[in-house]
Design a protein around this motif. Sequence first.
Motif, PDB file in Angstrom:
ATOM      1  N   PRO A   1       1.465  -4.898   0.184  1.00  0.00           N
ATOM      2  CA  PRO A   1       1.269  -3.520   0.649  1.00  0.00           C
ATOM      3  C   PRO A   1      -0.130  -3.330   1.246  1.00  0.00           C
ATOM      4  O   PRO A   1      -1.080  -3.988   0.824  1.00  0.00           O
ATOM      5  CB  PRO A   1       1.429  -2.687  -0.624  1.00  0.00           C
ATOM      6  CG  PRO A   1       1.089  -3.632  -1.735  1.00  0.00           C
ATOM      7  CD  PRO A   1       1.553  -4.985  -1.279  1.00  0.00           C
ATOM      8  N   GLN A   2      -0.208  -2.449   2.217  1.00  0.00           N
ATOM      9  CA  GLN A   2      -1.483  -2.146   2.856  1.00  0.00           C
ATOM     10  C   GLN A   2      -2.050  -0.841   2.285  1.00  0.00           C
ATOM     11  O   GLN A   2      -1.324   0.000   1.776  1.00  0.00           O
ATOM     12  CB  GLN A   2      -1.293  -2.011   4.369  1.00  0.00           C
ATOM     13  CG  GLN A   2      -0.682  -3.241   5.015  1.00  0.00           C
ATOM     14  CD  GLN A   2      -1.538  -4.486   4.848  1.00  0.00           C
ATOM     15  OE1 GLN A   2      -2.747  -4.455   5.122  1.00  0.00           O
ATOM     16  NE2 GLN A   2      -0.936  -5.576   4.399  1.00  0.00           N
ATOM     17  N   ASP A   3      -3.363  -0.700   2.387  1.00  0.00           N
ATOM     18  CA  ASP A   3      -4.037   0.539   1.983  1.00  0.00           C
ATOM     19  C   ASP A   3      -3.709   0.944   0.541  1.00  0.00           C
ATOM     20  O   ASP A   3      -3.448   2.116   0.255  1.00  0.00           O
ATOM     21  CB  ASP A   3      -3.664   1.686   2.931  1.00  0.00           C
ATOM     22  CG  ASP A   3      -4.067   1.394   4.379  1.00  0.00           C
ATOM     23  OD1 ASP A   3      -5.106   0.732   4.564  1.00  0.00           O
ATOM     24  OD2 ASP A   3      -3.352   1.826   5.287  1.00  0.00           O
ATOM     25  N   VAL A   4      -3.712  -0.024  -0.375  1.00  0.00           N
ATOM     26  CA  VAL A   4      -3.373   0.300  -1.761  1.00  0.00           C
ATOM     27  C   VAL A   4      -4.407   1.228  -2.397  1.00  0.00           C
ATOM     28  O   VAL A   4      -4.102   1.914  -3.372  1.00  0.00           O
ATOM     29  CB  VAL A   4      -3.220  -0.978  -2.630  1.00  0.00           C
ATOM     30  CG1 VAL A   4      -2.000  -1.766  -2.229  1.00  0.00           C
ATOM     31  CG2 VAL A   4      -4.470  -1.839  -2.554  1.00  0.00           C
ATOM     32  N   GLU A   5      -5.610   1.256  -1.806  1.00  0.00           N
ATOM     33  CA  GLU A   5      -6.646   2.126  -2.380  1.00  0.00           C
ATOM     34  C   GLU A   5      -6.271   3.608  -2.251  1.00  0.00           C
ATOM     35  O   GLU A   5      -6.833   4.454  -2.945  1.00  0.00           O
ATOM     36  CB  GLU A   5      -8.003   1.865  -1.717  1.00  0.00           C
ATOM     37  CG  GLU A   5      -8.074   2.180  -0.241  1.00  0.00           C
ATOM     38  CD  GLU A   5      -7.586   1.035   0.642  1.00  0.00           C
ATOM     39  OE1 GLU A   5      -7.650   1.195   1.873  1.00  0.00           O
ATOM     40  OE2 GLU A   5      -7.155   0.003   0.103  1.00  0.00           O
ATOM     41  N   ARG A   6      -5.332   3.903  -1.379  1.00  0.00           N
ATOM     42  CA  ARG A   6      -4.887   5.294  -1.228  1.00  0.00           C
ATOM     43  C   ARG A   6      -3.808   5.665  -2.252  1.00  0.00           C
ATOM     44  O   ARG A   6      -3.410   6.828  -2.338  1.00  0.00           O
ATOM     45  CB  ARG A   6      -4.327   5.513   0.179  1.00  0.00           C
ATOM     46  CG  ARG A   6      -5.331   5.289   1.298  1.00  0.00           C
ATOM     47  CD  ARG A   6      -4.701   5.569   2.647  1.00  0.00           C
ATOM     48  NE  ARG A   6      -5.644   5.309   3.739  1.00  0.00           N
ATOM     49  CZ  ARG A   6      -5.348   5.444   5.026  1.00  0.00           C
ATOM     50  NH1 ARG A   6      -4.145   5.865   5.377  1.00  0.00           N
ATOM     51  NH2 ARG A   6      -6.247   5.171   5.952  1.00  0.00           N
ATOM     52  N   LEU A   7      -3.322   4.683  -2.984  1.00  0.00           N
ATOM     53  CA  LEU A   7      -2.230   4.896  -3.928  1.00  0.00           C
ATOM     54  C   LEU A   7      -2.774   5.020  -5.348  1.00  0.00           C
ATOM     55  O   LEU A   7      -3.840   4.497  -5.664  1.00  0.00           O
ATOM     56  CB  LEU A   7      -1.230   3.740  -3.859  1.00  0.00           C
ATOM     57  CG  LEU A   7      -0.627   3.421  -2.491  1.00  0.00           C
ATOM     58  CD1 LEU A   7       0.236   2.169  -2.592  1.00  0.00           C
ATOM     59  CD2 LEU A   7       0.204   4.587  -1.966  1.00  0.00           C
ATOM     60  N   SER A   8      -2.005   5.667  -6.203  1.00  0.00           N
ATOM     61  CA  SER A   8      -2.328   5.641  -7.628  1.00  0.00           C
ATOM     62  C   SER A   8      -2.039   4.234  -8.145  1.00  0.00           C
ATOM     63  O   SER A   8      -1.303   3.471  -7.498  1.00  0.00           O
ATOM     64  CB  SER A   8      -1.473   6.660  -8.379  1.00  0.00           C
ATOM     65  OG  SER A   8      -0.111   6.221  -8.419  1.00  0.00           O
ATOM     66  N   PRO A   9      -2.606   3.849  -9.299  1.00  0.00           N
ATOM     67  CA  PRO A   9      -2.322   2.507  -9.823  1.00  0.00           C
ATOM     68  C   PRO A   9      -0.817   2.249  -9.994  1.00  0.00           C
ATOM     69  O   PRO A   9      -0.329   1.162  -9.676  1.00  0.00           O
ATOM     70  CB  PRO A   9      -3.046   2.491 -11.171  1.00  0.00           C
ATOM     71  CG  PRO A   9      -4.172   3.458 -10.994  1.00  0.00           C
ATOM     72  CD  PRO A   9      -3.620   4.550 -10.116  1.00  0.00           C
ATOM     73  N   GLN A  10      -0.068   3.249 -10.510  1.00  0.00           N
ATOM     74  CA  GLN A  10       1.377   3.074 -10.680  1.00  0.00           C
ATOM     75  C   GLN A  10       2.059   2.863  -9.334  1.00  0.00           C
ATOM     76  O   GLN A  10       2.936   1.987  -9.191  1.00  0.00           O
ATOM     77  CB  GLN A  10       1.998   4.287 -11.386  1.00  0.00           C
ATOM     78  CG  GLN A  10       1.588   4.445 -12.836  1.00  0.00           C
ATOM     79  CD  GLN A  10       0.356   5.325 -12.989  1.00  0.00           C
ATOM     80  OE1 GLN A  10      -0.419   5.508 -12.051  1.00  0.00           O
ATOM     81  NE2 GLN A  10       0.179   5.875 -14.198  1.00  0.00           N
ATOM     82  N   GLU A  11       1.669   3.656  -8.341  1.00  0.00           N
ATOM     83  CA  GLU A  11       2.260   3.517  -7.004  1.00  0.00           C
ATOM     84  C   GLU A  11       1.910   2.161  -6.392  1.00  0.00           C
ATOM     85  O   GLU A  11       2.749   1.536  -5.731  1.00  0.00           O
ATOM     86  CB  GLU A  11       1.763   4.642  -6.100  1.00  0.00           C
ATOM     87  CG  GLU A  11       2.316   6.019  -6.443  1.00  0.00           C
ATOM     88  CD  GLU A  11       1.607   7.130  -5.680  1.00  0.00           C
ATOM     89  OE1 GLU A  11       2.201   8.215  -5.553  1.00  0.00           O
ATOM     90  OE2 GLU A  11       0.453   6.918  -5.217  1.00  0.00           O
TER      91      GLU A  11
END
Length: 203
Positions: free
Chosen positions: A56-66
């Motif tokens: 996945p890209q841009d994981v920093e924009r996601l919550s840890p669960q997401e």
Amino acid sequence: MQAAIDILDEEGDAGLTFRALAARLATGSGAIYWHVADKDELLAAATDQVIVRFEPQDVERLSPQEAIRALSQGVFDAIDSHPWAGAQLSGNPFQYAVLRILEGLGTQVVALGVPERGRFNAATALLSFMLGLAAQYAVASRHFRDASDRATALRAVAAKWVELDPEQHPFIHHVAPLLPEHDDREQFMAGIDLILAGIDTSR
């Protein structure tokens, strides 16, 4: 690497030889040995490339669960698209592709706030579940040519389950009708959610 992946997709592990790869690239085997030492190293590198493509890209924009769900979906899609990669992941859990997945999971487990003493168990529980999927797909790829083969085989299995004594196997009888039509991706993600719920509770 792309030529190796193409051969693996078309012919599986058995079809990938240095001679076949050299012919595909219109070069000599010696040129390939300059880059990789042997077939194991070539398979590991091809597997890593496949996993990278589905990260996945841009994981920093996601919550840890997401982020964990996104990584899990990426691993599922990689194995679904390249079943041979499932055999590689499950057959060699210490190769770099597996460590790449573990690093991604571990980073998010830390972000979840899991205490230090529980981080290894939480991350490896998720990883082990993924490698179980990889092993399943490795077996399926050797037995089913396509989705219709899979459905036919699962209907046959379900029919055998129904023949079991319902008093001794009530749960098997209950789930037998679900087996032929279940969605692998949906079932896999439900398992990830169960593990995440357990991590949250233990946290």
